[in-house]
Design a protein around this motif. Structure first.
Motif, PDB file in Angstrom:
ATOM      1  N   LYS A   1      46.703 -33.509  14.729  1.00 51.87           N
ATOM      2  CA  LYS A   1      47.346 -34.425  13.757  1.00 51.87           C
ATOM      3  C   LYS A   1      48.662 -34.657  14.027  1.00 51.87           C
ATOM      4  N   GLN A   2      49.462 -33.530  14.207  1.00 53.52           N
ATOM      5  CA  GLN A   2      50.903 -33.414  14.530  1.00 53.52           C
ATOM      6  C   GLN A   2      51.251 -34.311  15.665  1.00 53.52           C
ATOM      7  N   MET A   3      50.526 -34.092  16.850  1.00 49.19           N
ATOM      8  CA  MET A   3      50.609 -34.956  18.122  1.00 49.19           C
ATOM      9  C   MET A   3      50.671 -36.207  17.977  1.00 49.19           C
ATOM     10  N   PHE A   4      49.542 -36.526  17.170  1.00 54.17           N
ATOM     11  CA  PHE A   4      49.420 -38.070  16.861  1.00 54.17           C
ATOM     12  C   PHE A   4      50.363 -38.667  16.030  1.00 54.17           C
ATOM     13  N   ALA A   5      50.858 -37.984  15.100  1.00 56.12           N
ATOM     14  CA  ALA A   5      51.957 -38.431  14.251  1.00 56.12           C
ATOM     15  C   ALA A   5      53.182 -38.648  15.108  1.00 56.12           C
ATOM     16  N   ASP A   6      53.407 -37.521  15.743  1.00 58.63           N
ATOM     17  CA  ASP A   6      54.669 -37.540  16.636  1.00 58.63           C
ATOM     18  C   ASP A   6      54.631 -38.801  17.709  1.00 58.63           C
ATOM     19  N   ALA A   7      53.477 -39.273  18.239  1.00 56.44           N
ATOM     20  CA  ALA A   7      53.391 -40.359  19.069  1.00 56.44           C
ATOM     21  C   ALA A   7      53.271 -41.596  18.124  1.00 56.44           C
ATOM     22  N   GLY A   8      53.105 -41.725  17.014  1.00 54.07           N
ATOM     23  CA  GLY A   8      52.942 -42.943  15.997  1.00 54.07           C
ATOM     24  C   GLY A   8      51.749 -43.412  16.100  1.00 54.07           C
ATOM     25  N   VAL A   9      50.423 -42.535  16.292  1.00 53.85           N
ATOM     26  CA  VAL A   9      49.186 -42.998  16.297  1.00 53.85           C
ATOM     27  C   VAL A   9      48.454 -42.526  14.785  1.00 53.85           C
ATOM     28  N   GLU A  10      48.183 -43.452  14.017  1.00 56.04           N
ATOM     29  CA  GLU A  10      47.732 -43.488  12.688  1.00 56.04           C
ATOM     30  C   GLU A  10      46.351 -42.915  12.516  1.00 56.04           C
ATOM     31  N   ARG A  11      45.448 -43.180  13.420  1.00 56.74           N
ATOM     32  CA  ARG A  11      43.981 -42.911  13.310  1.00 56.74           C
ATOM     33  C   ARG A  11      43.296 -42.619  14.586  1.00 56.74           C
ATOM     34  N   PRO A  12      42.273 -41.968  14.671  1.00 53.70           N
ATOM     35  CA  PRO A  12      41.599 -41.558  15.900  1.00 53.70           C
ATOM     36  C   PRO A  12      40.978 -42.688  16.385  1.00 53.70           C
ATOM     37  N   PRO A  13      41.026 -42.792  17.767  1.00 55.17           N
ATOM     38  CA  PRO A  13      40.203 -43.824  18.711  1.00 55.17           C
ATOM     39  C   PRO A  13      38.868 -43.943  18.043  1.00 55.17           C
ATOM     40  N   ALA A  14      38.350 -45.172  18.090  1.00 52.62           N
ATOM     41  CA  ALA A  14      37.000 -45.379  18.102  1.00 52.62           C
ATOM     42  C   ALA A  14      36.269 -45.972  19.051  1.00 52.62           C
ATOM     43  N   THR A  15      37.139 -46.381  20.113  1.00 54.63           N
ATOM     44  CA  THR A  15      36.351 -47.140  21.191  1.00 54.63           C
ATOM     45  C   THR A  15      37.205 -46.397  22.663  1.00 54.63           C
ATOM     46  N   TRP A  16      36.536 -46.294  23.704  1.00 53.88           N
ATOM     47  CA  TRP A  16      36.931 -45.517  24.917  1.00 53.88           C
ATOM     48  C   TRP A  16      38.081 -46.233  25.301  1.00 53.88           C
ATOM     49  N   GLU A  17      38.344 -47.510  25.246  1.00 57.00           N
ATOM     50  CA  GLU A  17      39.371 -48.364  25.527  1.00 57.00           C
ATOM     51  C   GLU A  17      40.527 -47.682  24.566  1.00 57.00           C
ATOM     52  N   ASP A  18      40.429 -47.419  23.531  1.00 58.18           N
ATOM     53  CA  ASP A  18      41.596 -46.906  22.497  1.00 58.18           C
ATOM     54  C   ASP A  18      41.771 -45.513  22.872  1.00 58.18           C
ATOM     55  N   LEU A  19      40.918 -44.810  23.165  1.00 64.17           N
ATOM     56  CA  LEU A  19      40.936 -43.386  23.440  1.00 64.17           C
ATOM     57  C   LEU A  19      42.008 -43.207  24.795  1.00 64.17           C
ATOM     58  N   VAL A  20      41.790 -44.123  25.979  1.00 64.54           N
ATOM     59  CA  VAL A  20      42.678 -44.242  26.960  1.00 64.54           C
ATOM     60  C   VAL A  20      43.808 -44.549  26.665  1.00 64.54           C
ATOM     61  N   ALA A  21      44.082 -45.685  25.881  1.00 62.91           N
ATOM     62  CA  ALA A  21      45.544 -46.119  25.339  1.00 62.91           C
ATOM     63  C   ALA A  21      46.453 -44.947  24.454  1.00 62.91           C
ATOM     64  N   VAL A  22      45.616 -44.548  23.732  1.00 62.58           N
ATOM     65  CA  VAL A  22      46.206 -43.155  22.830  1.00 62.58           C
ATOM     66  C   VAL A  22      46.279 -41.944  23.884  1.00 62.58           C
ATOM     67  N   GLY A  23      45.560 -41.966  24.656  1.00 60.79           N
ATOM     68  CA  GLY A  23      45.727 -40.744  25.503  1.00 60.79           C
ATOM     69  C   GLY A  23      47.089 -40.896  26.484  1.00 60.79           C
ATOM     70  N   LYS A  24      47.206 -42.126  26.981  1.00 61.46           N
ATOM     71  CA  LYS A  24      48.467 -42.359  27.672  1.00 61.46           C
ATOM     72  C   LYS A  24      49.722 -42.070  27.016  1.00 61.46           C
ATOM     73  N   ARG A  25      49.672 -42.510  25.447  1.00 59.55           N
ATOM     74  CA  ARG A  25      50.855 -42.006  24.764  1.00 59.55           C
ATOM     75  C   ARG A  25      50.971 -40.607  24.531  1.00 59.55           C
ATOM     76  N   LEU A  26      50.086 -39.943  24.584  1.00 50.29           N
ATOM     77  CA  LEU A  26      50.060 -38.527  24.289  1.00 50.29           C
ATOM     78  C   LEU A  26      50.295 -37.783  25.617  1.00 50.29           C
ATOM     79  N   THR A  27      50.197 -38.193  26.601  1.00 47.16           N
ATOM     80  CA  THR A  27      50.352 -37.495  27.862  1.00 47.16           C
ATOM     81  C   THR A  27      51.839 -37.634  28.280  1.00 47.16           C
ATOM     82  N   ARG A  28      52.464 -36.578  28.240  1.00 50.52           N
ATOM     83  CA  ARG A  28      53.972 -36.279  28.488  1.00 50.52           C
ATOM     84  C   ARG A  28      54.288 -35.059  28.743  1.00 50.52           C
ATOM     85  N   ASP A  29      55.339 -34.826  29.330  1.00 48.11           N
ATOM     86  CA  ASP A  29      55.908 -33.315  29.645  1.00 48.11           C
ATOM     87  C   ASP A  29      54.568 -32.482  30.014  1.00 48.11           C
ATOM     88  N   LYS A  30      54.274 -31.429  29.311  1.00 44.59           N
ATOM     89  CA  LYS A  30      53.277 -30.472  29.784  1.00 44.59           C
ATOM     90  C   LYS A  30      52.035 -30.629  28.853  1.00 44.59           C
TER      91      LYS A  30
END
Length: 428
Positions: A155-184
């Motif tokens: 939840k905190q990682m999502f909030a820090d990245a400005g993601v408001e809800r869990p992805p419902a499609t694989w396309e959304d999951l990839v988009a969210v995953g890219k926003r959350l992939t950073r540093d380590k």
């Protein structure tokens, strides 16, 4: 890796069992139990199970010799036990292996008489019992823990990245995953070297692409266009989308759970992972649970499936030297009391009706798992060759993840070629 020849050997083992030659690693005062690794570690499972086994010994005088077996080893251990005649009295099996192990004739058949010894068929949740063997035959195992896959997210990682809800499609999951992939930190953690985990996702993705792994006669259909696209979509999470750490290509023993619990990854696809997270210091308030995504634009023939019918069954080797004790143990493990205790600890769902209504299983995680299991999950093919599918296709995916981790191409042609080779091995 089980081949057609190995399964022929299993048939031979079954004949030996029928002639009375099969022996297990116990005597009349003890039983040997191979438990599957359900928690965050083998040690966690030992600590969970030992008090219950002590309770069983106190009530019956039967001592249980416990071994917790990693999922990466369990199938091959079972095949070896059935072939050699040296194995446990009681064992946990993935419910997807039920028909495969049933074909060996090495396990107790839970016909009406055997069911009566453990309290009767009607005690069990019908959906769970349906994944205990081939249709039209008495099951050779009974359900112990019921499961489905879910998407866990921090939840905190999502909030820090400005993601408001869990992805419902694989396309959304990839988009969210890219926003959350950073540093380590990575968007998603997977078990790229675990054949069973890989095969479970292969099945789900194939259903969403309209594919099947076997035809109506039980023959393999591995290299279809739908299956190729399904495998590529999953492997591309590492190979193309770059939201999975390349080191995950070597994960086979729940390391992805640890990455999620230790905030190294923001999402995880898993079955009832809450107990594993708690064991590593992650509280339920820190993560959310949602259904596994679907394709945004599914092709013709797509099925609305986002999980296999998951679960763990408990079985008895029929040449146990303490068959009565083994059956008493199965009755104990599937009792209402133990179903509440064990499933409550692991965060899985009870496989007996009375326990399923307990308040312990009304938490958000269990509600999502239950909704998926009852609405959008499908059973893996209940055919004798199913365990070969898991090993062959799952190992093929392991190789593809290894290639992706080393920046080698994973094209549709390469996937098709690897799946065709796996199918040829299946056909012998």
């Amino acid at each position: 890796m089980p081949t057609r020849r190995q399964f022929a050997a299993l048939a031979g083992a079954a004949l030996l069992a029928g002639c009375g030659y099969m022996r297990t690693e116990s005597d009349g005062r003890t039983i040997t139990y191979w438990a599957s690794n359900q928690g965050s570690s083998l040690e966690f499972d030992k600590q969970t199970l030992q008090p219950e086994l002590a309770k069983f010994e106190q009530r019956t005088g039967i001592r249980v010799r416990l071994e917790v077996v990693p999922w990466s080893d369990l199938l091959n251990r079972l095949l070896a036990a059935a072939t050699s005649g040296k194995g446990p009295d009681v064992v946990n099996i993935g419910n997807t292996w039920s028909a495969s192990l049933q074909a060996t004739n090495a396990l107790v058949s839970f016909d009406d008489a055997a069911m009566a010894k453990i309290g009767g068929r009607d005690r069990f949740v019908p959906a769970a019992l349906a994944a205990a063997g081939a249709p039209g035959k008495p099951p050779t195992a009974v359900p112990l823990y019921s499961l489905s896959y879910a998407l866990y997210y921090n939840k905190q990682m999502f909030a820090d990245a400005g993601v408001e809800r869990p992805p419902a499609t694989w396309e959304d999951l990839v988009a969210v995953g890219k926003r959350l992939t950073r540093d380590k930190q990575w968007g998603l953690a997977i078990e790229g070297a675990n054949p069973s985990e890989n095969a479970h996702h292969a099945f789900t993705f194939s259903q969403q692409y309209g594919g099947e792994w076997f035809d109506d006669s039980g023959k393999p259909t591995f290299d279809t266009a739908a299956n190729v696209k399904a495998i590529k979509r999953y492997v591309d999470l590492m190979a193309v989308d770059k939201i999975v750490n390349p080191s995950n290509a070597e994960y086979a023993k729940n390391e992805s759970q640890s990455d999620f619990a230790n905030r190294k990854a923001a999402m995880l696809l898993w079955q009832a992972a809450g107990s594993a997270f708690r064991a590593q210091g992650m509280s339920p308030e820190e993560y959310g649970v949602a259904p596994v995504p679907f394709l945004a634009q599914p092709p013709a023939g797509s099925r609305k499936v986002n999980s296999m019918v998951a679960g763990i069954n408990i079985a008895v080797f029929r040449r146990s030297q303490n068959l009565d004790g083994a059956m008493q143990f199965v009755k104990f493990m599937t009792s209402d009391e133990e179903q509440v205790i064990l499933n409550g600890t692991y965060g899985s769902l009870p496989s007996v009706k009375a326990a399923a209504a307990d308040p312990a299983f009304q938490a958000p995680e269990q509600k999502v798992l239950s909704e998926v299991l009852n609405a959008t999950a499908a059973p893996l093919p209940q055919v004798p060759a199913e365990s070969q599918f898991e090993t062959l296709v799952g190992s093929t995916m392991k190789e593809l993840f290894a290639a992706a981790a080393n920046d080698k191409p994973v094209t549709e042609d390469i996937v098709r070629s690897r799946l065709r080779a796996a199918e040829q091995r299946m056909r012998g």
